[in-house]
Design a protein around this motif. Structure first.
Motif, short mmCIF file in Angstrom:
data_model
loop_
_atom_site.label_atom_id
_atom_site.label_comp_id
_atom_site.label_asym_id
_atom_site.label_seq_id
_atom_site.Cartn_x
_atom_site.Cartn_y
_atom_site.Cartn_z
N ILE A 110 0.84 -1.20 0.00
CA ILE A 110 0.00 0.00 0.00
C ILE A 110 0.87 1.25 0.00
O ILE A 110 1.76 1.40 0.84
N ALA A 111 0.62 2.14 -0.95
CA ALA A 111 1.33 3.41 -1.04
C ALA A 111 0.36 4.54 -0.78
O ALA A 111 -0.74 4.57 -1.34
N CYS A 112 0.77 5.47 0.06
CA CYS A 112 -0.13 6.54 0.49
C CYS A 112 0.59 7.88 0.48
O CYS A 112 1.70 8.01 0.99
N THR A 163 7.94 3.85 6.55
CA THR A 163 8.79 3.90 5.37
C THR A 163 8.37 5.11 4.55
O THR A 163 7.30 5.10 3.93
N VAL A 164 9.20 6.15 4.55
CA VAL A 164 8.89 7.40 3.86
C VAL A 164 9.80 7.54 2.64
O VAL A 164 11.02 7.45 2.75
N LEU A 165 9.19 7.76 1.48
CA LEU A 165 9.92 8.00 0.24
C LEU A 165 9.57 9.40 -0.24
O LEU A 165 8.39 9.73 -0.40
N VAL A 166 10.59 10.23 -0.46
CA VAL A 166 10.37 11.61 -0.89
C VAL A 166 10.64 11.70 -2.39
O VAL A 166 11.75 11.42 -2.85
N ALA A 167 9.60 12.06 -3.16
CA ALA A 167 9.75 12.12 -4.61
C ALA A 167 8.66 12.98 -5.22
O ALA A 167 7.52 12.97 -4.77
N LYS A 179 12.36 14.21 5.11
CA LYS A 179 12.03 12.80 5.31
C LYS A 179 11.91 12.49 6.80
O LYS A 179 10.94 11.85 7.24
N HIS A 180 12.88 12.93 7.57
CA HIS A 180 12.86 12.67 9.01
C HIS A 180 11.68 13.35 9.68
O HIS A 180 11.03 12.75 10.57
N GLN A 181 11.38 14.57 9.29
CA GLN A 181 10.22 15.27 9.84
C GLN A 181 8.93 14.49 9.56
O GLN A 181 8.04 14.41 10.41
N THR A 182 8.84 13.94 8.35
CA THR A 182 7.65 13.17 7.98
C THR A 182 7.54 11.90 8.83
O THR A 182 6.45 11.51 9.25
N GLU A 183 8.67 11.27 9.09
CA GLU A 183 8.68 10.08 9.95
C GLU A 183 8.20 10.44 11.36
O GLU A 183 7.42 9.68 11.97
N TYR A 192 3.94 2.08 2.40
CA TYR A 192 4.86 3.12 1.97
C TYR A 192 4.14 4.47 1.99
O TYR A 192 2.97 4.57 1.58
N PHE A 193 4.84 5.49 2.46
CA PHE A 193 4.33 6.85 2.40
C PHE A 193 5.19 7.62 1.40
O PHE A 193 6.39 7.81 1.62
#
Length: 202
Positions: A4-6, A130-134, A114-118, A103-104
């Motif tokens: 799942i990707a969100c 699991t945060v992916l920045v793109a 990325k760390h702030q999102t975590e 996945y976020f």
């Protein structure tokens, strides 16, 4: 098991509330209307994606706000959450504990984005997110083999929908994404919980 990707902003985080408040704080003027926060809470505002420009803020003012965001090591981690987001994140955390891949994928920028999102997601109940920045999410969705994807941005959802991937695609309902035409495989939902119930039966 599901993959799942969100998206985060506009799907889990109420980015527009803090973004709008920052404009008013940094420019000293409210161009959104006195009741803009009430309309935002009622999901009737904003009606366009680039709503700050539509309200009359100048490109220089927009740049000023984004400079503040990208140089602030607490903006992303301190965002407000959308209604139901905490329950949705806890559901995703439970699914992760059962072995599903969560996945976020977010298009955030700045200091430790990325760390702030975590930190933000952990505060809502997600352990080891699991945060992916793109900016371009389609290649990531292909590479991880996502079964479910939830986003709110019209261009992103249309691009993914037209790619004909083997996944269930959801558009989180918002005023700024109601006037566009979408591929037939796009399902509009009120939020993540509705998507999970429809796509994963949970």
């Amino acid at each position: 098991m599901q993959k799942i990707a969100c998206d985060v902003d506009g799907v889990i985080a109420q980015f527009n509330l803090d973004y709008g408040r920052l404009f008013i704080e940094l420019t000293g003027e409210n161009r959104f209307g006195e009741d803009w926060e009430d309309r935002l809470a009622a999901n009737t505002f904003p009606e366009t994606w680039n709503w700050e420009s539509a309200a009359g803020y100048t490109p220089e003012q927009v740049k000023k706000v984004w400079r503040e965001i990208t140089h602030n090591d607490g903006f992303w981690s301190g965002l407000s959450e959308l209604p139901g987001a905490r329950d949705a994140v806890r559901k995703l955390n439970h699914m992760a504990n059962l072995g599903h891949d969560i996945y976020f994928i977010t298009n955030r920028m700045g200091i430790r984005a990325k760390h702030q999102t975590e930190i933000f997601l952990y505060g809502l109940g997600m352990n080891y997110p699991t945060v992916l920045v793109a900016a371009d999410k389609l290649p990531i969705l292909k590479s991880i083999g996502a079964n479910v994807f939830i986003d709110d941005k019209p261009e992103t959802v249309i691009e993914v929908g037209n790619a004909k991937l083997d996944l269930t695609l959801y558009l989180r309902d918002a005023p700024y994404n109601r006037t566009q035409e979408y591929p037939n495989n796009v399902r509009r939902v009120a939020g993540v919980l509705e998507a999970l119930k429809d796509g994963c039966g949970v």
